[in-house]
Write a protein that holds these residues in place. Structure first.
Motif, PDB file in Angstrom:
ATOM      1  N   UNK A  23      -8.427 -23.826 -14.530  1.00  0.00           N
ATOM      2  CA  UNK A  23      -8.009 -23.873 -15.596  1.00  0.00           C
ATOM      3  C   UNK A  23      -9.054 -22.576 -16.339  1.00  0.00           C
ATOM      4  N   UNK A  24      -9.233 -22.222 -15.850  1.00  0.00           N
ATOM      5  CA  UNK A  24      -9.406 -20.710 -17.033  1.00  0.00           C
ATOM      6  C   UNK A  24      -8.360 -19.643 -16.836  1.00  0.00           C
ATOM      7  N   UNK A  25      -7.642 -20.055 -15.858  1.00  0.00           N
ATOM      8  CA  UNK A  25      -6.835 -19.185 -15.164  1.00  0.00           C
ATOM      9  C   UNK A  25      -5.706 -19.033 -15.833  1.00  0.00           C
ATOM     10  N   UNK A  26      -5.098 -20.127 -16.883  1.00  0.00           N
ATOM     11  CA  UNK A  26      -3.485 -20.347 -17.202  1.00  0.00           C
ATOM     12  C   UNK A  26      -2.912 -20.542 -16.779  1.00  0.00           C
ATOM     13  N   UNK A  27      -3.273 -21.853 -15.897  1.00  0.00           N
ATOM     14  CA  UNK A  27      -2.202 -22.565 -14.681  1.00  0.00           C
ATOM     15  C   UNK A  27      -1.426 -23.103 -16.083  1.00  0.00           C
ATOM     16  N   UNK A  28      -0.300 -23.296 -15.627  1.00  0.00           N
ATOM     17  CA  UNK A  28       0.739 -23.958 -16.948  1.00  0.00           C
ATOM     18  C   UNK A  28       0.839 -25.763 -15.860  1.00  0.00           C
TER      19      UNK A  28
ATOM     20  N   UNK B 161     -12.062 -28.926  10.665  1.00  0.00           N
ATOM     21  CA  UNK B 161     -12.734 -29.219   9.456  1.00  0.00           C
ATOM     22  C   UNK B 161     -12.856 -30.585   8.349  1.00  0.00           C
ATOM     23  N   UNK B 162     -14.299 -30.587   8.218  1.00  0.00           N
ATOM     24  CA  UNK B 162     -14.489 -32.133   7.407  1.00  0.00           C
ATOM     25  C   UNK B 162     -13.192 -32.817   6.687  1.00  0.00           C
ATOM     26  N   UNK B 163     -12.727 -31.999   5.847  1.00  0.00           N
ATOM     27  CA  UNK B 163     -12.552 -32.137   4.385  1.00  0.00           C
ATOM     28  C   UNK B 163     -11.562 -31.037   4.391  1.00  0.00           C
ATOM     29  N   UNK B 164     -10.727 -31.295   3.399  1.00  0.00           N
ATOM     30  CA  UNK B 164      -9.329 -30.609   2.807  1.00  0.00           C
ATOM     31  C   UNK B 164      -9.523 -31.149   1.431  1.00  0.00           C
ATOM     32  N   UNK B 165      -9.278 -29.675   0.629  1.00  0.00           N
ATOM     33  CA  UNK B 165      -8.820 -30.085  -1.052  1.00  0.00           C
ATOM     34  C   UNK B 165      -7.929 -29.508  -0.807  1.00  0.00           C
ATOM     35  N   UNK B 166      -6.739 -29.743  -1.036  1.00  0.00           N
ATOM     36  CA  UNK B 166      -5.425 -28.521  -1.471  1.00  0.00           C
ATOM     37  C   UNK B 166      -4.704 -28.702  -2.417  1.00  0.00           C
ATOM     38  N   UNK B 167      -5.020 -27.390  -3.707  1.00  0.00           N
ATOM     39  CA  UNK B 167      -4.251 -27.286  -4.559  1.00  0.00           C
ATOM     40  C   UNK B 167      -3.267 -26.196  -4.850  1.00  0.00           C
ATOM     41  N   UNK B 168      -2.230 -26.824  -6.019  1.00  0.00           N
ATOM     42  CA  UNK B 168      -0.905 -26.142  -6.314  1.00  0.00           C
ATOM     43  C   UNK B 168      -1.280 -25.815  -8.024  1.00  0.00           C
ATOM     44  N   UNK B 169      -1.147 -24.565  -8.316  1.00  0.00           N
ATOM     45  CA  UNK B 169      -0.595 -23.814  -9.284  1.00  0.00           C
ATOM     46  C   UNK B 169       0.586 -23.790 -10.064  1.00  0.00           C
ATOM     47  N   UNK B 170       0.659 -23.313 -10.757  1.00  0.00           N
ATOM     48  CA  UNK B 170       2.084 -23.177 -11.693  1.00  0.00           C
ATOM     49  C   UNK B 170       1.444 -21.827 -12.581  1.00  0.00           C
ATOM     50  N   UNK B 171       1.920 -20.994 -12.478  1.00  0.00           N
ATOM     51  CA  UNK B 171       1.865 -19.577 -13.052  1.00  0.00           C
ATOM     52  C   UNK B 171       3.217 -19.444 -13.840  1.00  0.00           C
ATOM     53  N   UNK B 172       3.251 -18.325 -15.421  1.00  0.00           N
ATOM     54  CA  UNK B 172       4.081 -18.503 -15.941  1.00  0.00           C
ATOM     55  C   UNK B 172       4.831 -16.834 -15.556  1.00  0.00           C
ATOM     56  N   UNK B 173       3.912 -15.972 -14.600  1.00  0.00           N
ATOM     57  CA  UNK B 173       3.964 -15.052 -14.637  1.00  0.00           C
ATOM     58  C   UNK B 173       2.729 -14.877 -13.044  1.00  0.00           C
ATOM     59  N   UNK B 174       4.063 -13.617 -12.460  1.00  0.00           N
ATOM     60  CA  UNK B 174       2.799 -13.472 -10.803  1.00  0.00           C
ATOM     61  C   UNK B 174       1.524 -12.921 -11.199  1.00  0.00           C
ATOM     62  N   UNK B 175       1.822 -12.728 -11.796  1.00  0.00           N
ATOM     63  CA  UNK B 175       0.420 -11.150 -12.556  1.00  0.00           C
ATOM     64  C   UNK B 175      -0.599 -12.110 -12.582  1.00  0.00           C
ATOM     65  N   UNK B 176      -0.374 -14.138 -12.947  1.00  0.00           N
ATOM     66  CA  UNK B 176      -1.321 -14.691 -14.195  1.00  0.00           C
ATOM     67  C   UNK B 176      -1.575 -14.945 -12.410  1.00  0.00           C
ATOM     68  N   UNK B 177      -0.901 -15.487 -11.696  1.00  0.00           N
ATOM     69  CA  UNK B 177      -1.139 -16.713 -10.289  1.00  0.00           C
ATOM     70  C   UNK B 177      -2.159 -15.208  -9.551  1.00  0.00           C
ATOM     71  N   UNK B 178      -1.846 -13.886 -10.223  1.00  0.00           N
ATOM     72  CA  UNK B 178      -2.641 -12.850  -9.063  1.00  0.00           C
ATOM     73  C   UNK B 178      -3.873 -12.734  -9.197  1.00  0.00           C
ATOM     74  N   UNK B 179      -3.859 -12.818 -10.588  1.00  0.00           N
ATOM     75  CA  UNK B 179      -5.164 -12.509 -11.449  1.00  0.00           C
ATOM     76  C   UNK B 179      -6.334 -13.941 -11.237  1.00  0.00           C
ATOM     77  N   UNK B 180      -5.374 -14.924 -10.895  1.00  0.00           N
ATOM     78  CA  UNK B 180      -6.377 -16.574 -10.348  1.00  0.00           C
ATOM     79  C   UNK B 180      -7.324 -16.195  -9.130  1.00  0.00           C
ATOM     80  N   UNK B 181      -6.175 -15.381  -8.684  1.00  0.00           N
ATOM     81  CA  UNK B 181      -6.953 -15.760  -6.985  1.00  0.00           C
ATOM     82  C   UNK B 181      -8.638 -14.340  -7.302  1.00  0.00           C
TER      83      UNK B 181
END
Ligand SMILES: Cc1cc2nc3c(=O)[nH]c(=O)nc-3n(C[C@H](O)[C@H](O)[C@H](O)COP(=O)(O)OP(=O)(O)OC[C@H]3O[C@@H](n4cnc5c(N)ncnc54)[C@H](O)[C@@H]3O)c2cc1C
Lengths: 467, 349
Positions: free
Chosen positions: A295-300, A213-233
């Protein structure tokens, strides 16, 4: 002449191992809780030697196990007591790399990462990237249909294997598939991939390569619960994006990774890594949409890699997570179940409950994009009964995955470890069909005997145990 | 010739147990494969249709094998998704089972891969009337023997597929195409080979003989303009930009260019084989997926030429004694066939 004498006559001195100290390293794979003493280990350097060894086994009715680097986590390369181990590490040549055709023809003992290294000067790479890619072999990857962080978008090993030369358990050499991406007739090469060495030994493998791949965009997001991270997916998927990778780590896994490699991760209950990849113009547009979704997923907290070094730093913690967990506990079992993505939250909650019930800690690191869980069940093998409890808990997790509509394994295979759970996922008729295929190709039941199929070789009639 | 219709799993089992030799047919769009031979009963599966499960957020669906692709694609499209391997002959009534059995992919296979990359699971009735399931319904799964992959291109040899599960992807937000002509085949080929190794994420990359490339891009409308521009720079040619390209590519994937030909074949190709293939007496044709897949229209002379050169191919329409050439490798195929279809009820072997 007996089997061993004939074997020794086939190989030069030093390439047939029979002494106790020589055999010890081959007694288990990365699932060290299981050990078996083989009769001998051979170290072939050429195809013809493998073929001769398999034919000899067939003539004498000696079971054999092909072995790559022995990194299987499910006892896939566990020897058969009194059988032969065919160790393929020395067959590690890349025979041909054709950048125009975008293929690499390799021997089975070639280490996964070496293929991408060799392809790099041409802007190409080999996509399947198990975390064990610096050590595991293509032969082992083929047998297990290995995966990694990029399976949602790029599929598993099966899609990247175009052709195979295989020696059947009866000693016949066949070519399956071809060099084109497209074939005609039954996809026999595709069928061989994932059969865990039960249908023969891969002697030569033709792999498809992809443009890096020519370009990557890598993002790390922190969440207050596993569930919130799962919902973000789920939200990322619903937005119509197709990231190359989406990975989640829970608090225990984050702590372990921090302690081990100091990745500089934020403190959080869960971390989500999302990586977009593709042409730079496209990735730019996708990144805007991703920012909005996250942003809308509630990442801290959200971090975006601004350079290749920062990208590598984000991945470093994730990649180290397994071994890092070793710092938290003397022993652990890596499980490998799959659930439908939308049921990740439910699965994690239940795993949390089971962890409480069994009084054992479970760290979660997983390929969230494809619902592939890797719960790490921590235990102390020196405490009596703890291994058994850990295995029982791991088993409960597998059954949970099947109950939720998923699978017993996403990438680590069934091996000996999970064969007892096969009837949870497959009906008797399904298993009998697998046995009939095994029987037809391997009437003496020699190739990787005792793996995958729960009833195989246990009764006078295969399948009797299900009746 | 007896003809039997099956619209449920039980009816398929019944038919398999009743007739000593069977030829499954989905929609019949590949008549060279689905027309019964002497002694075979026709098993019409067009009634075995319907989508059983579809969870858009999972990228997965399960449908009966006789479901027309058109129906599946309409359902997917309503959720902004598609079958990335872009199967052919949708307009002509191709079904999911027939497409898997014939092993067919279309031009957009270039981006993410072919049929074999997207099939996840199967339920089929084997030659003894037993129901067998392989694979699963999740996007990642490595448990048990992968019977689903065995079905790809099987021509029904191992059993009658009843249910199939597939992975799908989001359909690109917008598409654009570029058509570029060259003076000679060699020049077009050279450009094609160059594009193949670059990270351009092309949806489709076709060579239309003698010397035209057709390239399709998909993505955000904002990025497409720039990407088309980049392609033009790379090729050092303006070409012709197709803004409304949907209908064009639908024609391609439905193999409209073969219409007048008596015999239709699929040939696994490769860019380095194209000069040799171009030397054969083939009729209308197109190299899809970066030159890896040739669909050609032939007359008997062309078919003869493929045979004589031992070029692997599959006849989809038209008269052919052996639609599949060469036959699968005996030492591996025959035992599997024996295990699943011991009485030889089904085609092949
Ligand atoms: C730290 C760690 C991380 C891991 N991460 C991942 C991951 O992310 N994804 C993943 O999929 N796996 C992962 N694994 C598991 C393992 O690395 C893979 O299953 C790998 O494919 C095994 O390769 P190997 O060469 O070590 O094979 P081995 O362990 O030697 O053998 C594995 C199986 O393949 C068979 N086999 C080997 N060579 C051949 C051949 N030529 N022909 C036929 N059969 C053959 C063996 O008989 C055995 O059944 C991980 C393992 C470890 C230790």
């Amino acid at each position: 002449m007996g089997f061993l004498e004939e074997l020794k006559a086939l190989f030069p001195p030093g390439r047939v191992l029979t002494r106790e100290a020589e055999l010890a390293p081959y007694e288990s794979d990365a699932l060290t809780a299981y050990r078996k003493r083989p009769l001998a280990v051979v170290l072939p350097e050429r195809k013809a030697e493998v073929v001769e060894a398999v034919r000899l086994c067939h003539r004498h009715g000696v079971p054999f196990v092909a072995r790559g680097s022995g990194t299987s986590l499910s006892g896939g390369s566990l020897p058969v007591e009194g059988g032969l181990v065919i160790a393929l590490n020395r067959m590690n040549r890349i025979l041909r790399l054709d950048p125009k055709a975008r293929i690499a023809v390799v021997e089975p003992g070639v280490v996964n990462l070496e293929v991408s290294r060799a392809a790099a000067p041409y802007g190409l790479y080999y996509a399947p990237d198990p975390s064990s890619q610096p050590i595991s072999t293509i032969g082992g990857n083929v047998a297990f249909n290995s995966g990694g962080a990029h399976c949602l978008k790029y599929g598993m090993t099966a899609g990247h294997v175009l052709a195979l030369e295989v020696v059947t358990p009866e000693g016949e050499v066949v070519r399956l598939g071809g060099e084109s991406l497209e074939g005609v007739g039954p996809d026999l090469a595709g069928f061989f991939v994932g059969t865990e060495g039960l249908l023969g030994v891969a002697l030569e493998i033709t792999l498809r390569l992809l443009p890096k791949p020519e370009a990557y965009h890598t993002l790390l997001a922190a969440y207050g619960s596993l569930e919130a991270a799962g919902n973000a997916v789920s939200q990322v998927i619903q937005s119509g994006l197709l990231p190359g990778a989406m990975e989640i780590m829970d608090r225990l896994a984050i702590e372990a990774a921090e302690a081990a490699v100091k990745a500089g991760y934020p403190q959080a209950e869960a971390l989500l890594i999302v990586e977009l990849e593709g042409p730079k113009e496209e990735v730019e547009e996708e990144a805007k949409l991703l920012a909005q979704v996250i942003q809308e997923s509630g990442a801290t907290e959200v971090r975006i890699a601004q350079s290749e070094a920062e990208r590598q730093a984000i991945w470093k913690g994730r990649k180290a997570a397994f071994s890092a967990v070793g710092r938290l506990s003397p022993d652990y079992i890596v499980q490998d179940g799959v659930v439908p993505r939308s049921r990740l939250g439910e699965a994690l909650k239940e795993i949390g409950r089971l962890s409480q019930e069994y009084g054992l800690r479970v760290a979660n690191v997983f390929h969230a994009g494809d619902g592939n869980l890797h719960p790490l069940v921590l235990y102390d093998g020196k405490k009596p009964g703890e291994l058994e409890r850990a295995e029982e808990l791991a088993g409960e997790i597998l059954k949970l995955c099947v109950r939720l509509g998923g699978s017993l394994t996403g990438e680590h295979g069934i091996g000996v470890e999970k064969k007892g759970y096969m009837p949870e996922m497959f009906a008797t008729e399904d298993l009998l069909a697998m046995e009939r295929v095994k029987e037809a190709l391997d009437p003496k039941g020699l190739a990787n005997r005792g793996k995958v199929l729960p009833g195989y070789g246990q009764g006078p009639h295969p399948g009797e145990v299900y009746a | 010739m007896p003809e039997v219709r099956a619209s449920s799993l039980e009816e398929v089992q019944e038919a398999v147990r009743t007739y000593p030799r069977l030829r499954p047919k989905g929609g019949g769009s590949k008549p060279a494969l689905s027309t019964p031979k002497d002694g075979e009963a026709l098993l019409d599966l067009s009634g075995l249709r319907g989508i059983l499960e579809y969870a858009p957020e999972e990228f997965v669906f399960t449908a009966y094998a006789g479901t027309p692709l058109k129906e599946i694609e309409e359902t997917l499209r309503a959720h902004g998704q598609y079958l990335p391997f872009h199967p052919p002959l949708v307009e002509q009534g191709a079904t999911l089972g027939g497409t898997v059995a014939a092993g067919l992919s279309g031009p957009m296979r270039e981006r993410f891969g072919g049929l074999r990359d997207f099939i996840l699971g199967v339920r089929f009735v084997d030659g003894e009337g037993r129901v067998v399931r392989g694979g699963g319904k999740v996007v990642k799964n490595a448990a048990g023997f992968p019977f689903h992959r065995l079905m790809v291109g099987s021509l029904g040899a191992f059993g009658v597929m009843v249910e199939l599960s597939f992975k799908v992807f989001p359909y690109p937000r917008a598409t654009r195409s570029l058509r570029v002509g060259f003076a000679k085949t060699e020049e077009a080929l050279e450009a094609l080979e160059g594009l193949r190794t670059l990270p351009l994420d092309l949806l489709a990359l076709d060579l239309v003989p003698p010397a035209t490339l057709e390239i399709r891009l998909g993505g955000f409308p904002e990025s497409l303009e720039k990407r088309i521009q980049r392609l033009q720079d790379l090729l050092q040619r303006e070409g012709e930009v197709l803004l409304e390209d949907e209908a064009h590519w639908e024609g391609v994937r439905n193999l409209a260019f073969l219409k007048e030909s008596p015999i239709w074949v699929k040939v696994p190709s490769r860019p380095d084989l194209i000069p040799m293939l171009e030397g054969l007496p083939l009729g209308p044709r197109r190299y899809l997926a970066g030159g890896e897949l040739l669909y050609a229209g032939l007359d008997p002379e062309g078919l003869q030429a493929l045979r004589e050169r031992a070029i692997p191919h599959l006849v989809l329409r038209g008269k052919a004694d052996q639609p599949l050439h060469p036959p699968p490798p005996e030492a591996f195929f025959a035992p599997i066939k024996r295990a699943l279809d011991p009485r030889g009820r089904f085609p092949l072997g």
